[in-house]
Scaffold this motif. Structure first.
Motif, PDB file in Angstrom:
ATOM      1  N   ARG A 101       7.406  37.941  16.979  1.00  0.00           N
ATOM      2  CA  ARG A 101       7.384  39.294  17.553  1.00  0.00           C
ATOM      3  C   ARG A 101       8.809  39.816  17.703  1.00  0.00           C
ATOM      4  O   ARG A 101       9.752  39.055  17.911  1.00  0.00           O
ATOM      5  CB  ARG A 101       6.690  39.320  18.915  1.00  0.00           C
ATOM      6  N   ILE A 102       8.928  41.123  17.594  1.00  0.00           N
ATOM      7  CA  ILE A 102      10.163  41.853  17.891  1.00  0.00           C
ATOM      8  C   ILE A 102       9.740  43.072  18.697  1.00  0.00           C
ATOM      9  O   ILE A 102       8.959  43.893  18.216  1.00  0.00           O
ATOM     10  CB  ILE A 102      10.902  42.293  16.618  1.00  0.00           C
ATOM     11  N   GLU A 103      10.225  43.176  19.924  1.00  0.00           N
ATOM     12  CA  GLU A 103       9.820  44.293  20.775  1.00  0.00           C
ATOM     13  C   GLU A 103      10.955  44.697  21.706  1.00  0.00           C
ATOM     14  O   GLU A 103      11.859  43.899  21.977  1.00  0.00           O
ATOM     15  CB  GLU A 103       8.582  43.925  21.599  1.00  0.00           C
ATOM     16  N   THR A 104      10.898  45.920  22.176  1.00  0.00           N
ATOM     17  CA  THR A 104      11.845  46.421  23.172  1.00  0.00           C
ATOM     18  C   THR A 104      11.061  46.690  24.453  1.00  0.00           C
ATOM     19  O   THR A 104      10.030  47.374  24.427  1.00  0.00           O
ATOM     20  CB  THR A 104      12.525  47.707  22.696  1.00  0.00           C
ATOM     21  N   ARG A 105      11.556  46.144  25.576  1.00  0.00           N
ATOM     22  CA  ARG A 105      10.858  46.269  26.851  1.00  0.00           C
ATOM     23  C   ARG A 105      11.862  46.149  27.987  1.00  0.00           C
ATOM     24  O   ARG A 105      13.017  45.749  27.771  1.00  0.00           O
ATOM     25  CB  ARG A 105       9.775  45.202  26.984  1.00  0.00           C
ATOM     26  N   PRO A 106      11.446  46.426  29.237  1.00  0.00           N
ATOM     27  CA  PRO A 106      12.347  46.246  30.376  1.00  0.00           C
ATOM     28  C   PRO A 106      12.692  44.772  30.568  1.00  0.00           C
ATOM     29  O   PRO A 106      11.853  43.895  30.366  1.00  0.00           O
ATOM     30  CB  PRO A 106      11.542  46.784  31.566  1.00  0.00           C
ATOM     31  N   ALA A 114      21.320  37.370  33.253  1.00  0.00           N
ATOM     32  CA  ALA A 114      22.029  36.651  32.192  1.00  0.00           C
ATOM     33  C   ALA A 114      22.844  37.586  31.321  1.00  0.00           C
ATOM     34  O   ALA A 114      23.934  37.230  30.844  1.00  0.00           O
ATOM     35  CB  ALA A 114      21.036  35.875  31.338  1.00  0.00           C
ATOM     36  N   LEU A 115      22.331  38.815  31.089  1.00  0.00           N
ATOM     37  CA  LEU A 115      22.998  39.763  30.192  1.00  0.00           C
ATOM     38  C   LEU A 115      23.836  40.798  30.937  1.00  0.00           C
ATOM     39  O   LEU A 115      24.343  41.744  30.330  1.00  0.00           O
ATOM     40  CB  LEU A 115      21.949  40.474  29.334  1.00  0.00           C
ATOM     41  N   SER A 116      23.987  40.618  32.258  1.00  0.00           N
ATOM     42  CA  SER A 116      24.762  41.546  33.095  1.00  0.00           C
ATOM     43  C   SER A 116      24.228  42.970  32.977  1.00  0.00           C
ATOM     44  O   SER A 116      24.989  43.936  32.817  1.00  0.00           O
ATOM     45  CB  SER A 116      26.258  41.495  32.725  1.00  0.00           C
ATOM     46  N   LEU A 117      22.904  43.120  33.053  1.00  0.00           N
ATOM     47  CA  LEU A 117      22.255  44.420  32.970  1.00  0.00           C
ATOM     48  C   LEU A 117      21.709  44.823  34.334  1.00  0.00           C
ATOM     49  O   LEU A 117      21.504  43.977  35.219  1.00  0.00           O
ATOM     50  CB  LEU A 117      21.097  44.373  31.961  1.00  0.00           C
ATOM     51  N   ALA A 118      21.444  46.096  34.496  1.00  0.00           N
ATOM     52  CA  ALA A 118      20.767  46.567  35.700  1.00  0.00           C
ATOM     53  C   ALA A 118      19.302  46.146  35.634  1.00  0.00           C
ATOM     54  O   ALA A 118      18.732  46.020  34.537  1.00  0.00           O
ATOM     55  CB  ALA A 118      20.873  48.083  35.802  1.00  0.00           C
ATOM     56  N   PRO A 119      18.670  45.908  36.781  1.00  0.00           N
ATOM     57  CA  PRO A 119      17.256  45.513  36.781  1.00  0.00           C
ATOM     58  C   PRO A 119      16.401  46.516  36.016  1.00  0.00           C
ATOM     59  O   PRO A 119      16.525  47.729  36.193  1.00  0.00           O
ATOM     60  CB  PRO A 119      16.892  45.492  38.270  1.00  0.00           C
ATOM     61  N   GLY A 120      15.567  46.002  35.116  1.00  0.00           N
ATOM     62  CA  GLY A 120      14.673  46.856  34.355  1.00  0.00           C
ATOM     63  C   GLY A 120      15.282  47.531  33.154  1.00  0.00           C
ATOM     64  O   GLY A 120      14.587  48.255  32.421  1.00  0.00           O
ATOM     65  N   GLU A 121      16.579  47.347  32.912  1.00  0.00           N
ATOM     66  CA  GLU A 121      17.219  47.934  31.734  1.00  0.00           C
ATOM     67  C   GLU A 121      16.599  47.333  30.476  1.00  0.00           C
ATOM     68  O   GLU A 121      16.154  46.179  30.464  1.00  0.00           O
ATOM     69  CB  GLU A 121      18.723  47.670  31.769  1.00  0.00           C
ATOM     70  N   ALA A 122      16.576  48.084  29.388  1.00  0.00           N
ATOM     71  CA  ALA A 122      15.860  47.677  28.185  1.00  0.00           C
ATOM     72  C   ALA A 122      16.550  46.515  27.460  1.00  0.00           C
ATOM     73  O   ALA A 122      17.784  46.475  27.349  1.00  0.00           O
ATOM     74  CB  ALA A 122      15.701  48.857  27.226  1.00  0.00           C
ATOM     75  N   VAL A 123      15.723  45.591  26.965  1.00  0.00           N
ATOM     76  CA  VAL A 123      16.200  44.495  26.123  1.00  0.00           C
ATOM     77  C   VAL A 123      15.346  44.422  24.862  1.00  0.00           C
ATOM     78  O   VAL A 123      14.183  44.840  24.845  1.00  0.00           O
ATOM     79  CB  VAL A 123      16.151  43.126  26.848  1.00  0.00           C
ATOM     80  N   ILE A 124      15.964  43.909  23.807  1.00  0.00           N
ATOM     81  CA  ILE A 124      15.256  43.633  22.561  1.00  0.00           C
ATOM     82  C   ILE A 124      14.870  42.162  22.573  1.00  0.00           C
ATOM     83  O   ILE A 124      15.720  41.289  22.764  1.00  0.00           O
ATOM     84  CB  ILE A 124      16.145  43.935  21.346  1.00  0.00           C
ATOM     85  N   VAL A 125      13.605  41.872  22.401  1.00  0.00           N
ATOM     86  CA  VAL A 125      13.105  40.501  22.437  1.00  0.00           C
ATOM     87  C   VAL A 125      12.707  40.075  21.024  1.00  0.00           C
ATOM     88  O   VAL A 125      11.924  40.762  20.354  1.00  0.00           O
ATOM     89  CB  VAL A 125      11.893  40.368  23.377  1.00  0.00           C
ATOM     90  N   TYR A 126      13.273  38.957  20.576  1.00  0.00           N
ATOM     91  CA  TYR A 126      12.983  38.417  19.255  1.00  0.00           C
ATOM     92  C   TYR A 126      12.447  37.009  19.449  1.00  0.00           C
ATOM     93  O   TYR A 126      13.150  36.120  19.920  1.00  0.00           O
ATOM     94  CB  TYR A 126      14.255  38.408  18.416  1.00  0.00           C
ATOM     95  N   CYS A 143      16.901  37.365  23.708  1.00  0.00           N
ATOM     96  CA  CYS A 143      16.943  38.709  24.293  1.00  0.00           C
ATOM     97  C   CYS A 143      18.342  39.298  24.107  1.00  0.00           C
ATOM     98  O   CYS A 143      19.344  38.614  24.349  1.00  0.00           O
ATOM     99  CB  CYS A 143      16.608  38.655  25.784  1.00  0.00           C
ATOM    100  N   PHE A 144      18.395  40.578  23.709  1.00  0.00           N
ATOM    101  CA  PHE A 144      19.655  41.270  23.470  1.00  0.00           C
ATOM    102  C   PHE A 144      19.653  42.589  24.243  1.00  0.00           C
ATOM    103  O   PHE A 144      18.590  43.220  24.390  1.00  0.00           O
ATOM    104  CB  PHE A 144      19.814  41.570  21.970  1.00  0.00           C
ATOM    105  N   PRO A 145      20.798  43.031  24.734  1.00  0.00           N
ATOM    106  CA  PRO A 145      20.853  44.342  25.400  1.00  0.00           C
ATOM    107  C   PRO A 145      20.518  45.446  24.403  1.00  0.00           C
ATOM    108  O   PRO A 145      21.108  45.516  23.315  1.00  0.00           O
ATOM    109  CB  PRO A 145      22.291  44.428  25.896  1.00  0.00           C
TER     110      PRO A 145
END
Length: 239
Positions: A101-106, A114-126, A143-145
């Protein structure tokens, strides 16, 4: 004289053929039906012969794929540079990946931290399977920002290498920031994907990779098949 059971004779014949190199590590053995025809026995007898070889570690059964001669575990360095394809080629095998799967989600709380993102910010999941000569050796979720890498989902469908996919999206290089290793057991779904029995031992790696500016660019979970991979950690593990 005591008569040797037929299944033991089949086991001995197959073991001899493996020892003589007629079936090499990683090769698929004939199916139960083919062995039944060859030796003139029922499938239960052929199955018992294969089960004996598996119990002694000579072959391994992959669900839905067949029975294969056991290959020596490949060495997989865990070092500063994170290069899956390079590690596999260094072992003399051909690397590959199978996408699940490849998807973009919160982001989850753990992923955001781990990625130094704000809570709920979008990540790409592979999510997918890492292969060596078409043999699954690991199940991974990376997971990628999403914000700085808008083209990454499409690129991941075009290339096998995550390194190349990131390069095409402006990340020229990356290194391992942290890694945590632990032992776990395969879930039913992982066992199905990896061709293992339920509860087979896995080596779990949790890692964060960073770009040249020190920004986290990938948070990854990888479950390596314990019997197929030897993880090497240390100064020499920089593949």
């Amino acid at each position: 004289m005591t008569r040797i059971p037929v299944w033991k004779s089949i086991t001995s014949e197959l073991e001899g053929e493996i020892a003589r190199g007629l079936y090499r590590p990683g090769d698929k053995l004939p199916t139960e039906a083919e062995l039944s025809r060859r030796f003139g026995v029922n499938r239960h007898t052929a199955r018992r012969a294969l089960a004996d070889l598996a119990a002694r570690g000579i072959v391994n059964s992959r669900r839905g794929a067949g029975v294969f001669v056991t290959a020596a575990p490949l060495d997989y360095p865990i070092g500063g540079k994170v290069r899956f394809a390079q590690n596999i080629r260094a072992s003399g095998r051909l690397p590959g990946r199978r996408s699940l799967r490849i998807e973009t989600r919160p982001a989850s709380t753990e992923e955001a931290a781990a990625l130094s993102l704000a809570p709920g910010e979008a990540v790409i999941v592979y999510e997918g399977l890492s292969l060596a000569e078409d043999m699954p050796i690991a199940h991974f979720i990376s997971c990628f920002p999403a914000a700085p890498l808008p083209g990454l989902p499409e690129t991941l469908t075009e290339v096998v290498s995550i390194t190349e996919a990131l390069r095409r999206n402006g990340v020229s290089d990356y290194t391992r920031l942290s890694t945590r290793l632990s032992a776990t057991l395969a879930s039913p779904t992982q066992a199905l994907h990896l061709g293992l029995r339920d509860g087979a031992p896995l080596l779990r790696s949790e890692s964060v990779n960073q770009d040249p500016e020190g920004r986290p660019v990938e948070y990854g979970l990888t479950w390596f098949v314990g019997e197929r991979v030897t993880l090497i950690v240390g100064d020499g593990a920089n593949g």
